[in-house]
Scaffold this active site. Sequence first.
Site, PDB file in Angstrom:
ATOM      1  N   TYR A 153      41.936  41.577  25.553  1.00 42.07           N
ATOM      2  CA  TYR A 153      42.691  41.209  26.750  1.00 42.07           C
ATOM      3  C   TYR A 153      43.746  42.262  27.065  1.00 42.07           C
ATOM      4  O   TYR A 153      43.883  42.689  28.231  1.00 42.07           O
ATOM      5  CB  TYR A 153      43.354  39.852  26.530  1.00 42.07           C
ATOM      6  CG  TYR A 153      44.269  39.426  27.649  1.00 42.07           C
ATOM      7  CD1 TYR A 153      43.766  38.885  28.823  1.00 42.07           C
ATOM      8  CD2 TYR A 153      45.653  39.553  27.533  1.00 42.07           C
ATOM      9  CE1 TYR A 153      44.600  38.491  29.858  1.00 42.07           C
ATOM     10  CE2 TYR A 153      46.508  39.169  28.558  1.00 42.07           C
ATOM     11  CZ  TYR A 153      45.977  38.635  29.716  1.00 42.07           C
ATOM     12  OH  TYR A 153      46.810  38.251  30.732  1.00 42.07           O
ATOM     13  N   LYS A 157      44.246  44.555  30.540  1.00 45.79           N
ATOM     14  CA  LYS A 157      45.459  44.553  31.362  1.00 45.79           C
ATOM     15  C   LYS A 157      46.028  45.963  31.529  1.00 45.79           C
ATOM     16  O   LYS A 157      46.628  46.271  32.571  1.00 45.79           O
ATOM     17  CB  LYS A 157      46.491  43.603  30.757  1.00 45.79           C
ATOM     18  CG  LYS A 157      46.062  42.137  30.788  1.00 45.79           C
ATOM     19  CD  LYS A 157      45.949  41.580  32.201  1.00 45.79           C
ATOM     20  CE  LYS A 157      44.564  41.463  32.733  1.00 45.79           C
ATOM     21  NZ  LYS A 157      44.512  40.837  34.086  1.00 45.79           N
TER      22      LYS A 157
END
Length: 256
Positions: A153, A157
């Site tokens: 994740y 990002k």
Amino acid sequence: MAKVFTTGSSDGLGLMAGRLLTEQGHGVVLHARSEARAEETRVALPQAEAVLVGDLSTLAAMRDVADQANKRGRFDAVIHNVGIGYREPRRVETVDGLSQLWAVNVLAPYVLTALMHKPDRLVYLSSGMHTGGDPSLDDLQWSRRPWNGSQAYADTKLHDVLLAFGVARRWPDVLSNALTPGWVPTRMGGPGAPDDLNQAHLTQAWLAVSDDPGARVTGRYFYHQRPRDVNPAAQDPELQDRLLDHCRDLSGLALA
């Protein structure tokens, strides 16, 4: 008043931003993963002009959602809010052979950016966790590494900031920015998240429509309507171009 499209807006921050924008008098088009969620969204925000439907984990659906959006004309702003969170217990592979987390969080914003009529403003949702993202751009699909949902994740990002900044360089006529909404208690963030949920949706709406000079900038990263320090790797033009080229090669779509 502006016309704004927000992806991943059937609930959470996307829906909150949509509600704020409609209250301000702007025309809002939302997006949901399925028809069932779209119907719930229409009930939750009947003031929205439309709710587009498509699971943005596949290239075919990305193209279809872009086509649905283009049939509604050009938008003044697009908020790329769609995303999968940091608690995924395993790597899920899409029909295109990609990591689902990466496909939704990174490739979908790229494909929509490449295919939709060029707006005046682009807003990409990142996270404070991008600071721990791997800047090597090695094994983006986690096909060789042991799966780590939190790291995967964080990587996406960072890629979202690279995407926003790379588009800002290539399209100087478009205001393209990224932001972190903070760690807030949404379905993605979890009930223990400490940041203020009432503040979390304001920056994306502000970047999309405000005439405030602070919002009329490009290639910046924000938190609560203020510039925020960014992972230095995100400012590297070579890394930006490598990510954009990777997205181009996977999707077959180049930025115009």
